[in-house]
Design an enzyme around this catalytic site. Structure first.
Site, PDB file in Angstrom:
ATOM      1  CE1 TYR A 109      -3.580  -2.553   0.439  1.00 33.55           C
ATOM      2  CE2 TYR A 109      -4.670  -0.520   1.090  1.00 33.55           C
ATOM      3  CZ  TYR A 109      -4.733  -1.830   0.677  1.00 33.55           C
ATOM      4  OH  TYR A 109      -5.962  -2.422   0.511  1.00 33.55           O
ATOM      5  CE  LYS A 150       1.154 -17.073  -2.773  1.00 32.78           C
ATOM      6  NZ  LYS A 150       0.664 -18.408  -3.221  1.00 32.78           N
ATOM      7  CG  ASP A 152      -2.400 -19.844  -1.944  1.00 36.50           C
ATOM      8  OD1 ASP A 152      -1.823 -19.874  -0.843  1.00 36.50           O
ATOM      9  OD2 ASP A 152      -2.006 -20.513  -2.928  1.00 36.50           O
ATOM     10  CG  ASP A 157      -8.139  -4.666   1.248  1.00 37.01           C
ATOM     11  OD1 ASP A 157      -9.071  -4.195   1.923  1.00 37.01           O
ATOM     12  OD2 ASP A 157      -8.062  -4.545   0.009  1.00 37.01           O
ATOM     13  CG  ASP A 193     -13.664  -6.952   1.720  1.00 36.53           C
ATOM     14  OD1 ASP A 193     -13.506  -6.232   2.726  1.00 36.53           O
ATOM     15  OD2 ASP A 193     -14.071  -6.524   0.623  1.00 36.53           O
TER      16      ASP A 193
HETATM   17  C1  IPM Z   1     -10.447  -1.167   3.649  1.00 33.58           C
HETATM   18  C2  IPM Z   1     -10.691  -0.495   2.325  1.00 33.58           C
HETATM   19  C3  IPM Z   1      -9.495   0.428   2.057  1.00 33.58           C
HETATM   20  C4  IPM Z   1      -8.264  -0.426   1.936  1.00 33.58           C
HETATM   21  C5  IPM Z   1      -9.675   1.355   0.836  1.00 33.58           C
HETATM   22  C6  IPM Z   1     -10.902   2.214   0.964  1.00 33.58           C
HETATM   23  C7  IPM Z   1      -8.449   2.192   0.614  1.00 33.58           C
HETATM   24  O1  IPM Z   1     -10.859  -1.441   1.326  1.00 33.58           O
HETATM   25  O2  IPM Z   1     -10.354  -0.462   4.667  1.00 33.58           O
HETATM   26  O3  IPM Z   1     -10.372  -2.390   3.682  1.00 33.58           O
HETATM   27  O4  IPM Z   1      -7.985  -1.007   0.879  1.00 33.58           O
HETATM   28  O5  IPM Z   1      -7.560  -0.526   2.942  1.00 33.58           O
HETATM   29 MG    MG Z   2     -10.919  -3.446   2.036  1.00 31.56          MG
END
Ligand code: IPM
Ligand code: MG
Length: 370
Positions: A143, A194, A227, A251, A255
């Site tokens: 990042y 990884k 993975d 990240d 999710d």
């Molecule tokens: C998160 C979001 C952020 C990230 C974006 C909005 C930059 O997806 O907080 O997970 O990738 O960290």
């Molecule tokens: Mg995110």
């Protein structure tokens, strides 16, 4: 009555302001009950800040964030600002907050509440009682790594590149957060990278292994490729207690993990900085869901993740464990009563909008505090 606490509220874009409105009602409720009074400042961030001030976050807002005891963040971004270019992305606001406040430890719990066990796309048997904590490094890795950019090669072709980098201290400090959390839970940490492909991944594994031997021999440590971890999270998520990983894998995996619980609309997160010599620690709390532009302005968004982020704020930044638990209990009771926003509908439940959900939480708080 405890001393005032300095709180910065940044609702942002899309459903951010709608769900934050419901949290503000809970804050007012606490104020009326004389449980706590916040010195509360609200400000623009993300696309809203671009619209009003021409930049995703101003230096003045950054200063307010640095001065605050805690930051409650909504969500940023949306199609409206997608064409403005890479340096005008609403997302830059959250990235700048994380970087400049050194908010390196992003705590993302994935918990399945019993009333919602049917809201998940996974079988109830696989996810019932799920309680995992993903600790995602949030100020380093690809990042922020340099070099990054797009260059033109000698043959005229172009090439885009980013860099994954992690130093010993960056890995150690986030791994420490994971080990400390594990000690208060099931005492197990799974470190994810990884190492089979990336030098930085192999290095990550070595640093975490050494740290565990040195300072946390009592905590059980395992390692997993990212993975495989994605696959295992869907196959048998309850095998995990605490997962620690870098920025990008965190990240993705957070999710994925959030959807085990049925809805992104349910999950809060905390991002913590280092404890400073003054004892103060920067901290930002935000729902895992984004700005959801497709449903923004319709009054149907689920305010629970924002509400539970506020509960996390009370617990981690102000040590107000009882008040946090009160809010969490109110949320669970409302779900038990069968009320649901559209994202978490299940058999035999009743659909309500954002503000009815908020009102129901207030009513539940009245009952619990009576
Ligand atoms: C998160 C979001 C952020 C990230 C974006 C909005 C930059 O997806 O907080 O997970 O990738 O960290
Ligand atoms: Mg995110």
């Amino acid at each position: 009555m405890p001393a005032n606490k300095n709180l910065l509220v940044l609702p942002g874009d899309g459903i951010g302001p709608e769900v934050m409105r419901e949290v503000r009602r809970v804050i007012d409720w606490m104020d009326r009950r004389r449980m706590v009074t916040f010195d509360l400042t609200e400000d623009y961030v993300g696309g809203a800040s671009i619209d009003h001030r021409g930049t995703p976050i101003t230096d003045e807002t950054m200063q307010k964030a640095k001065d605050a005891d805690a930051i409650l963040f909504g969500s940023v971004g949306g199609p409206k600002w997608e064409t403005l270019g890479f340096d005008m992305r609403p997302e830059l606001a959250i990235l700048r907050l994380r970087k400049e406040l050194d908010l390196f430890a992003n705590l993302r719990p994935a918990i399945v509440l019993d009333p919602l066990v049917d809201a998940s796309t996974l079988k109830p048997d696989v996810i019932r009682g799920l309680d995992i904590m993903i600790v995602r490094e949030s100020t380093g890795g690809i990042y922020f790594g340099e070099p990054r950019g797009v260059e033109t090669l000698p043959n005229g072709e172009k090439r885009g590149f980013d860099t994954e980098t992690y130093s010993t201290s960056e890995i150690e400090r986030v791994a420490r957060v994971a080990f400390e959390l594990a000690r208060k839970r099931q005492n197990r940490v799974c470190s994810v990278e990884k190492a089979n492909v990336m030098q930085s991944g192999l290095f990550w594994r070595q640093v975490v292994t050494d740290l565990q031997k040195r300072d946390y021999p009592d905590v059980e440590l395992s390692h997993m490729y990212a993975d495989n971890c994605a696959m295992q999270l869907v196959r048998n998520p309850r095998q995990f207690d605490v997962i620690v990983t870098g920025n990008l894998f965190g990240d993705l995996l957070s999710d994925l993990a959030s959807m085990l619980t049925g809805s992104l609309g349910m999950l809060p997160s905390a991002t913590l900085g280092a404890v400073q010599p003054s004892g103060k620690r920067h901290a930002l709390y935000e729902p895992i869901h984004g700005s959801a532009p497709d449903i923004a302005g319709k009054g149907i968004a689920n305010p629970l993740a924002q509400m539970l982020s506020f509960a996390m704020l009370l617990r981690f930044s102000f040590g107000m464990d009882e008040d946090a638990a009160l809010i969490e209990r109110a949320c669970t009771n409302v779900l038990k009563s069968g009320l649901r926003t559209g994202d978490i509908m299940g058999p035999g439940t009743a659909r309500v909008g954002t503000s009815v959900m908020g009102e129901s939480i207030l009513r539940e708080l009245d009952k619990l505090a009576a």
